[in-house]
Design a protein around this motif. Structure first.
Motif, PDB file in Angstrom:
ATOM      1  N   GLU A 114       0.835  -1.203   0.000  1.00 40.86           N
ATOM      2  CA  GLU A 114       0.000   0.000   0.000  1.00 40.86           C
ATOM      3  C   GLU A 114       0.871   1.254   0.000  1.00 40.86           C
ATOM      4  OE1 GLU A 114      -3.127   2.665  -0.027  1.00 40.86           O
ATOM      5  OE2 GLU A 114      -2.991   0.580  -0.648  1.00 40.86           O
ATOM      6  N   ALA A 115       1.951   1.246   0.769  1.00 42.38           N
ATOM      7  CA  ALA A 115       2.862   2.397   0.805  1.00 42.38           C
ATOM      8  C   ALA A 115       3.496   2.605  -0.569  1.00 42.38           C
ATOM      9  CB  ALA A 115       3.936   2.193   1.870  1.00 42.38           C
ATOM     10  N   ALA A 116       3.888   1.519  -1.221  1.00 47.78           N
ATOM     11  CA  ALA A 116       4.476   1.616  -2.562  1.00 47.78           C
ATOM     12  C   ALA A 116       3.450   2.147  -3.557  1.00 47.78           C
ATOM     13  CB  ALA A 116       4.999   0.250  -3.009  1.00 47.78           C
ATOM     14  N   ARG A 117       2.203   1.688  -3.441  1.00 52.43           N
ATOM     15  CA  ARG A 117       1.146   2.145  -4.343  1.00 52.43           C
ATOM     16  C   ARG A 117       0.917   3.650  -4.164  1.00 52.43           C
ATOM     17  NH1 ARG A 117      -3.515   3.932  -4.510  1.00 52.43           N
ATOM     18  NH2 ARG A 117      -3.912   3.762  -2.285  1.00 52.43           N
ATOM     19  N   GLN A 118       0.864   4.103  -2.913  1.00 55.12           N
ATOM     20  CA  GLN A 118       0.672   5.527  -2.652  1.00 55.12           C
ATOM     21  C   GLN A 118       1.850   6.361  -3.157  1.00 55.12           C
ATOM     22  OE1 GLN A 118      -0.223   6.152   1.473  1.00 55.12           O
ATOM     23  NE2 GLN A 118      -2.345   5.513   1.238  1.00 55.12           N
ATOM     24  N   ARG A 119       3.065   5.858  -2.941  1.00 55.46           N
ATOM     25  CA  ARG A 119       4.259   6.564  -3.392  1.00 55.46           C
ATOM     26  C   ARG A 119       4.232   6.721  -4.918  1.00 55.46           C
ATOM     27  NH1 ARG A 119       7.319   3.733  -0.659  1.00 55.46           N
ATOM     28  NH2 ARG A 119       7.855   2.161  -2.206  1.00 55.46           N
ATOM     29  N   GLU A 120       3.876   5.658  -5.622  1.00 54.79           N
ATOM     30  CA  GLU A 120       3.802   5.714  -7.084  1.00 54.79           C
ATOM     31  C   GLU A 120       2.716   6.680  -7.543  1.00 54.79           C
ATOM     32  OE1 GLU A 120       3.287   1.674  -8.399  1.00 54.79           O
ATOM     33  OE2 GLU A 120       5.249   1.077  -7.636  1.00 54.79           O
ATOM     34  N   ALA A 121       1.571   6.696  -6.842  1.00 52.33           N
ATOM     35  CA  ALA A 121       0.471   7.590  -7.213  1.00 52.33           C
ATOM     36  C   ALA A 121       0.875   9.044  -7.001  1.00 52.33           C
ATOM     37  CB  ALA A 121      -0.774   7.254  -6.408  1.00 52.33           C
ATOM     38  N   ILE A 122       1.613   9.321  -5.940  1.00 51.23           N
ATOM     39  CA  ILE A 122       2.082  10.688  -5.660  1.00 51.23           C
ATOM     40  C   ILE A 122       3.094  11.114  -6.717  1.00 51.23           C
ATOM     41  CG2 ILE A 122       3.453  12.085  -4.044  1.00 51.23           C
ATOM     42  CD1 ILE A 122       2.000  10.454  -1.793  1.00 51.23           C
ATOM     43  N   GLU A 123       4.041  10.219  -7.021  1.00 52.83           N
ATOM     44  CA  GLU A 123       5.082  10.542  -7.998  1.00 52.83           C
ATOM     45  C   GLU A 123       4.496  10.781  -9.386  1.00 52.83           C
ATOM     46  OE1 GLU A 123       7.834   7.301  -7.633  1.00 52.83           O
ATOM     47  OE2 GLU A 123       8.607   8.021  -5.714  1.00 52.83           O
ATOM     48  N   SER A 124       3.433  10.071  -9.726  1.00 52.41           N
ATOM     49  CA  SER A 124       2.825  10.223 -11.054  1.00 52.41           C
ATOM     50  C   SER A 124       1.829  11.378 -11.102  1.00 52.41           C
ATOM     51  CB  SER A 124       2.129   8.928 -11.470  1.00 52.41           C
ATOM     52  OG  SER A 124       0.980   8.707 -10.670  1.00 52.41           O
ATOM     53  N   GLY A 125       1.563  12.007  -9.956  1.00 51.71           N
ATOM     54  CA  GLY A 125       0.629  13.121  -9.905  1.00 51.71           C
ATOM     55  C   GLY A 125      -0.828  12.703  -9.792  1.00 51.71           C
ATOM     56  N   GLN A 126      -1.098  11.429  -9.619  1.00 49.15           N
ATOM     57  CA  GLN A 126      -2.472  10.952  -9.496  1.00 49.15           C
ATOM     58  C   GLN A 126      -3.037  11.183  -8.098  1.00 49.15           C
ATOM     59  OE1 GLN A 126      -2.346   6.837 -10.557  1.00 49.15           O
ATOM     60  NE2 GLN A 126      -1.969   7.233 -12.711  1.00 49.15           N
ATOM     61  N   GLN A 127      -2.171  11.438  -7.140  1.00 52.37           N
ATOM     62  CA  GLN A 127      -2.601  11.609  -5.753  1.00 52.37           C
ATOM     63  C   GLN A 127      -1.760  12.693  -5.100  1.00 52.37           C
ATOM     64  OE1 GLN A 127      -2.995   7.899  -3.627  1.00 52.37           O
ATOM     65  NE2 GLN A 127      -2.560   8.855  -1.689  1.00 52.37           N
ATOM     66  N   THR A 128      -2.368  13.449  -4.186  1.00 51.31           N
ATOM     67  CA  THR A 128      -1.659  14.491  -3.446  1.00 51.31           C
ATOM     68  C   THR A 128      -0.991  13.874  -2.224  1.00 51.31           C
ATOM     69  OG1 THR A 128      -3.277  16.127  -4.122  1.00 51.31           O
ATOM     70  CG2 THR A 128      -1.966  16.645  -2.168  1.00 51.31           C
ATOM     71  N   ASP A 129       0.214  14.323  -1.942  1.00 46.79           N
ATOM     72  CA  ASP A 129       0.911  13.889  -0.738  1.00 46.79           C
ATOM     73  C   ASP A 129       0.381  14.741   0.418  1.00 46.79           C
ATOM     74  OD1 ASP A 129       2.587  13.241   1.324  1.00 46.79           O
ATOM     75  OD2 ASP A 129       4.438  13.416   0.166  1.00 46.79           O
ATOM     76  N   TRP A 130      -0.666  14.253   1.082  1.00 44.75           N
ATOM     77  CA  TRP A 130      -1.323  15.029   2.123  1.00 44.75           C
ATOM     78  C   TRP A 130      -0.436  15.263   3.328  1.00 44.75           C
ATOM     79  CZ3 TRP A 130      -5.076  17.791   0.553  1.00 44.75           C
ATOM     80  CH2 TRP A 130      -5.868  17.364  -0.512  1.00 44.75           C
ATOM     81  N   LYS A 131       0.444  14.336   3.615  1.00 48.18           N
ATOM     82  CA  LYS A 131       1.359  14.537   4.752  1.00 48.18           C
ATOM     83  C   LYS A 131       2.294  15.716   4.475  1.00 48.18           C
ATOM     84  CE  LYS A 131       1.299   9.747   6.257  1.00 48.18           C
ATOM     85  NZ  LYS A 131       2.065   8.501   6.372  1.00 48.18           N
ATOM     86  N   GLU A 132       2.813  15.764   3.252  1.00 50.82           N
ATOM     87  CA  GLU A 132       3.706  16.862   2.879  1.00 50.82           C
ATOM     88  C   GLU A 132       2.926  18.179   2.835  1.00 50.82           C
ATOM     89  OE1 GLU A 132       6.975  19.120   1.820  1.00 50.82           O
ATOM     90  OE2 GLU A 132       6.835  17.147   2.756  1.00 50.82           O
ATOM     91  N   ALA A 133       1.710  18.147   2.300  1.00 44.91           N
ATOM     92  CA  ALA A 133       0.885  19.359   2.245  1.00 44.91           C
ATOM     93  C   ALA A 133       0.587  19.863   3.656  1.00 44.91           C
ATOM     94  CB  ALA A 133      -0.411  19.074   1.489  1.00 44.91           C
TER      95      ALA A 133
END
Length: 120
Positions: free
Chosen positions: A91-110
């Protein structure tokens, strides 16, 4: 595909749920199948013949033919811990890939940036 290795306690609980499933109405059966999948990672379709009911007798037959194994509690606990770690890693890898591809916002960083801006 679900698990095929369970403790004796889990098998007893699965057997009880199967008994309740076969005695219940359609809605009750659906709830019990969901409980089997979520709580025990037990998918009836992994062990039965399509179109046939699956109950206690079929569970015992699956045990006899070796499709389902009974292991000790410690081994089962260790196996569940590993599956949970693997699931979290995936799940962490999936989220990381989604953030890197711009499909998801990195809410922790925001959130970190917002908190930083509120301090200034």
């Amino acid at each position: 595909m679900g698990r095929n290795k369970f403790s004796q306690k889990e098998i007893n609980e699965i057997e009880k749920l199967l008994r309740l499933k076969n005695a219940g109405n359609r809605a009750k059966q659906k709830l019990i199948r969901h409980q089997l999948r979520v709580d025990y990672e037990f998918n009836i379709s992994d062990f039965n013949e399509p179109g046939k009911a699956f109950g206690e007798v079929e569970l015992q037959a699956a045990l006899r033919r070796g499709a389902i194994e009974i292991l000790d509690d410690a081994t089962i606990a260790s196996m569940k811990e590993k599956r949970a770690r693997d699931k979290a890693r995936d799940e962490a890898a999936r989220q990381r890939e989604a953030i890197e591809s711009g499909q998801q916002t990195d809410w922790k960083e925001a959130m970190r940036q917002w908190e930083e801006s509120m301090k200034n």
